[in-house]
Write a protein that holds these residues in place. Structure first.
Motif, mmCIF file in Angstrom:
data_model
loop_
_atom_site.group_PDB
_atom_site.id
_atom_site.type_symbol
_atom_site.label_atom_id
_atom_site.label_comp_id
_atom_site.label_asym_id
_atom_site.label_seq_id
_atom_site.Cartn_x
_atom_site.Cartn_y
_atom_site.Cartn_z
ATOM 1 N N GLN A 151 0.795 -1.220 0.000
ATOM 2 C CA GLN A 151 0.000 0.000 0.000
ATOM 3 C C GLN A 151 0.833 1.279 0.000
ATOM 4 N N PHE A 152 2.160 1.166 -0.120
ATOM 5 C CA PHE A 152 2.961 2.363 0.085
ATOM 6 C C PHE A 152 3.615 2.901 -1.165
ATOM 7 N N ASP A 153 3.727 4.210 -1.199
ATOM 8 C CA ASP A 153 4.437 4.892 -2.261
ATOM 9 C C ASP A 153 5.927 4.856 -1.899
ATOM 10 N N ARG A 154 6.695 4.131 -2.709
ATOM 11 C CA ARG A 154 8.123 3.969 -2.413
ATOM 12 C C ARG A 154 8.902 5.280 -2.471
ATOM 13 N N GLU A 155 8.348 6.259 -3.156
ATOM 14 C CA GLU A 155 9.031 7.548 -3.280
ATOM 15 C C GLU A 155 8.743 8.459 -2.089
ATOM 16 N N PHE A 156 7.913 8.005 -1.165
ATOM 17 C CA PHE A 156 7.464 8.897 -0.090
ATOM 18 C C PHE A 156 8.644 9.477 0.693
ATOM 19 N N PRO A 157 8.618 10.809 0.923
ATOM 20 C CA PRO A 157 9.737 11.448 1.605
ATOM 21 C C PRO A 157 9.723 11.231 3.117
ATOM 22 N N ALA A 158 10.094 10.030 3.538
ATOM 23 C CA ALA A 158 10.220 9.783 4.976
ATOM 24 C C ALA A 158 11.368 8.809 5.188
ATOM 25 N N THR A 159 12.069 8.966 6.299
ATOM 26 C CA THR A 159 13.137 8.013 6.639
ATOM 27 C C THR A 159 12.543 6.903 7.491
ATOM 28 N N ALA A 160 13.329 5.845 7.689
ATOM 29 C CA ALA A 160 12.895 4.743 8.545
ATOM 30 C C ALA A 160 12.494 5.281 9.924
ATOM 31 N N LEU A 161 13.308 6.196 10.452
ATOM 32 C CA LEU A 161 13.008 6.753 11.777
ATOM 33 C C LEU A 161 11.688 7.536 11.770
ATOM 34 N N ASP A 162 11.455 8.326 10.712
ATOM 35 C CA ASP A 162 10.182 9.053 10.589
ATOM 36 C C ASP A 162 9.004 8.089 10.702
ATOM 37 N N VAL A 163 9.119 6.964 9.987
ATOM 38 C CA VAL A 163 8.020 6.007 9.957
ATOM 39 C C VAL A 163 7.821 5.367 11.333
ATOM 40 N N GLN B 23 15.940 6.586 3.471
ATOM 41 C CA GLN B 23 14.591 6.834 2.947
ATOM 42 C C GLN B 23 13.884 5.500 2.748
ATOM 43 N N VAL B 24 12.583 5.446 3.059
ATOM 44 C CA VAL B 24 11.871 4.155 3.048
ATOM 45 C C VAL B 24 11.940 3.436 1.705
ATOM 46 N N GLY B 25 11.958 4.198 0.609
ATOM 47 C CA GLY B 25 11.996 3.576 -0.710
ATOM 48 C C GLY B 25 13.306 2.856 -1.002
ATOM 49 N N LYS B 26 14.363 3.169 -0.236
ATOM 50 C CA LYS B 26 15.659 2.548 -0.491
ATOM 51 C C LYS B 26 15.875 1.312 0.373
ATOM 52 N N LEU B 27 14.826 0.887 1.080
ATOM 53 C CA LEU B 27 14.958 -0.309 1.924
ATOM 54 C C LEU B 27 14.465 -1.526 1.137
ATOM 55 N N SER B 28 15.039 -2.693 1.457
ATOM 56 C CA SER B 28 14.563 -3.924 0.829
ATOM 57 C C SER B 28 13.232 -4.316 1.470
ATOM 58 N N GLY B 29 12.553 -5.285 0.857
ATOM 59 C CA GLY B 29 11.270 -5.732 1.392
ATOM 60 C C GLY B 29 11.365 -6.156 2.851
ATOM 61 N N GLY B 30 12.407 -6.942 3.156
ATOM 62 C CA GLY B 30 12.578 -7.420 4.526
ATOM 63 C C GLY B 30 12.849 -6.286 5.502
ATOM 64 N N GLU B 31 13.687 -5.325 5.053
ATOM 65 C CA GLU B 31 14.008 -4.172 5.924
ATOM 66 C C GLU B 31 12.776 -3.315 6.169
ATOM 67 N N LEU B 32 12.009 -3.128 5.103
ATOM 68 C CA LEU B 32 10.791 -2.327 5.213
ATOM 69 C C LEU B 32 9.803 -2.994 6.184
ATOM 70 N N GLN B 33 9.712 -4.306 6.062
ATOM 71 C CA GLN B 33 8.830 -5.056 6.955
ATOM 72 C C GLN B 33 9.258 -4.863 8.412
ATOM 73 N N ARG B 34 10.575 -4.823 8.632
ATOM 74 C CA ARG B 34 11.072 -4.592 9.987
ATOM 75 C C ARG B 34 10.750 -3.178 10.453
ATOM 76 N N VAL B 35 10.830 -2.227 9.537
ATOM 77 C CA VAL B 35 10.486 -0.844 9.897
ATOM 78 C C VAL B 35 9.029 -0.788 10.375
ATOM 79 N N SER C 112 14.993 15.664 -3.566
ATOM 80 C CA SER C 112 15.045 15.346 -2.147
ATOM 81 C C SER C 112 13.943 14.373 -1.768
ATOM 82 N N HIS C 113 14.222 13.554 -0.771
ATOM 83 C CA HIS C 113 13.206 12.664 -0.231
ATOM 84 C C HIS C 113 13.044 12.902 1.259
ATOM 85 N N ARG C 114 13.284 14.164 1.656
ATOM 86 C CA ARG C 114 12.996 14.550 3.041
ATOM 87 C C ARG C 114 11.926 15.628 2.958
#
Lengths: 253, 267
Positions: free
Chosen positions: A84-96, A135-147, B212-214
């Protein structure tokens, strides 16, 4: 000591006249690890959303921790599907992960030091603290799942609901994820929905099959008949890669 | 080129461009990220109804625009919560209703509507000082609300289901966001007009997203490029005697095409 944390009685959900969930009755006890399997479109996600109070049933009663789901969901960690997620979304793992603190933060306030610490701890517990600024879009499927798991944990939940957590990740990562969940299950009730029959059954301790109706078995002994009834087509039960065989012969019912 | 700054209308125009950039840079990023471009287009066109009402009743059309934009933003929010009407269709209805009302009101108003064209397509060179004050005030409201609800805006844009489950009042936050869109529309009408507002709310933010992606960084980049576009467009329109609003928009779009090309070249 068992104590009921989630209860559904005679729950029906319909969308535009189409029945998605039919007469669902389910009781989940404290520290259960319940696996719900079923085909795509069988109503698994809907069932989780009913428990979260995001979808109101047309009929029936839902209780979470003794109250209505809108109140109970503060104690639920929800891990939705990755798709359900937009991989381009401007958020980091920590933001999420910090989003897991929203319910505790209150409106018009910033995250506190404590929120930060809890988010860091959650990231640490799923072993991806080093990825916090990615950034969330740069994480692999497994990493994203962990996030997403960390985000759910950051809310300090009593119950975890996971929707297809193993959908887009490879086998070794799946095993790691299940081991992680097994550890969490010592304190947290877990409900996991998946169409991945093979692996799910070696970790969960109760299984139910859902295809519009719920076939609840209470224990994880599950039969070819149940699965065939759920999927409405013959299924070959594969047990490879599973530490111990769980698909036993049906005993009189 | 500096001598043009000795004119007050030119200084006002530059200030208006910068003030508008603050609004469209920040809100534009939220619009693009939340994917509510078409709703924002609907709100900006609905504002035209208010402009017409202003002419008819004899008050400042910009106040009418503010009222109509806010009312349609809240209306869209309520519609989404209470009915099953698709948002997409609702936008279409809102869009044409606002425009039609505007046309009817202006037709009913006695005499000419002399600066009607400037509300439709913008007229940055005729911004009076009082409007600058209004724009600055609206900018402050926008900045303050985004500062206070930043995390919530991010959360509802990323994942509404989770935000709801986490206890965020998603419906109300969404309505606040649409209201901020309405305020930005009003700020931007002076610059590019109701018809072209949506360009300033999407192009700079989309360019920012390429680099940017922030979220915060995107907002800063978007404000900066908007300010460059308005200034550059203003200068070009002055030198070549072109319509200022359309020139600003075309400068933005040209830059977008260029930056997209550069981006794919270096990928």
């Amino acid at each position: 000591m068992s104590e009921e944390v989630i209860s559904l009685e005679d729950v029906w959900v319909q969308y535009n006249g189409v029945t998605v969930l039919e007469d669902i009755t389910l009781s989940v006890q404290n520290r259960d690890f319940l696996g719900i399997i079923g085909p795509n479109g069988g109503g698994k996600t809907t069932l989780l959303k009913v428990i979260l109070g995001l979808i109101k049933p047309n009929r029936g009663r839902v209780t979470v921790l003794g109250g209505p789901p809108e109140e109970g969901r503060r104690f639920i960690g929800y891990v939705p599907q990755l798709t359900q997620f937009d991989r381009e979304f401007p958020a980091t793992a920590l933001d999420v992960v910090l989003m897991g603190r929203l319910g505790h933060k209150g409106l018009l306030r910033r995250y506190t030091e404590e929120d930060m610490e809890i988010a860091y701890k959650a990231l640490e517990s799923v072993e991806i603290l080093d990825l916090k600024d990615r950034q969330v879009g740069k994480l692999s499927g497994g990493e994203l799942q962990r996030v997403f798991l960390a985000r759910a944990l950051a809310a300090d939940p009593k119950i975890l609901l996971l929707d297809e957590p193993t959908a887009s990740i490879d086998e070794p990562t799946k095993t790691e994820l299940y081991e992680l969940l097994k550890g969490l299950n010592r304190e947290i009730t877990i409900i996991l929905v998946s169409h991945d029959i093979g692996v799910i059954s070696s970790y969960v301790d109760k299984i139910a099959c859902l295809n519009r109706r719920l076939f609840y078995h209470g224990s994880k002994e599950i039969t070819a008949e149940t699965i065939e009834e759920t999927y409405r087509c013959p299924v070959e039960l594969l047990a490879h890669g599973v530490p111990h065989r769980v698909l036993k012969k049906h005993e009189g019912k | 080129m500096w001598e043009i700054l000795q004119y007050e209308f030119m200084r006002n125009a530059l200030a208006a461009g910068v003030l508008a950039s603050v609004a469209c840079g920040i809100i534009g990023v939220l619009i693009v990220v939340k994917k509510i471009v078409s709703i924002s287009g609907g709100i900006s066109h609905a504002a035209f109804g208010g402009i017409g009402l202003g002419y008819l009743m004899g008050f400042d059309p910009i106040l009418g625009a503010l009222f109509f934009a806010l009312a349609s933003a809240l209306g869209m929010g309520v519609l989404r919560e209470r009915t099953r009407l698709s948002e997409d269709a609702a936008v279409g209805i809102l869009w044409v209703t606002g425009m039609s009302l505007g046309v009817i009101f202006i037709g009913l108003a006695p005499g000419y509507a002399p600066d009607l064209f400037s509300y439709l397509f913008g007229s940055i060179l005729t911004v009076p000082f009082l409007d600058l004050v209004v724009m600055a005030a609206l900018d402050i409201v926008i900045l303050l609300v985004v500062f206070l609800l930043y995390e919530e805006f991010m959360a509802i844009s990323f994942d509404e289901s989770f935000a709801t489950a986490a206890g965020v009042p998603v419906g109300r936050i969404y309505m606040v966001l649409l209201s901020l869109v309405a305020l930005s529309v009003v700020v931007l009408i002076r610059i590019v007009g109701v018809i072209l507002v949506i360009a300033m709310l999407t192009v700079p933010a989309t360019i920012a997203w390429q680099f940017s992606h922030r979220l915060k960084e995107m907002m800063a980049i978007s404000v900066l490029v908007s300010a460059i576009f308005t200034t550059e467009g203003l200068w070009l329109s002055y030198v070549f005697d072109l319509a200022s609003g359309a020139t600003i928009v075309l400068v933005s779009v040209a830059t977008f095409v260029l930056s997209s090309a550069l981006k794919s070249l270096f990928k």
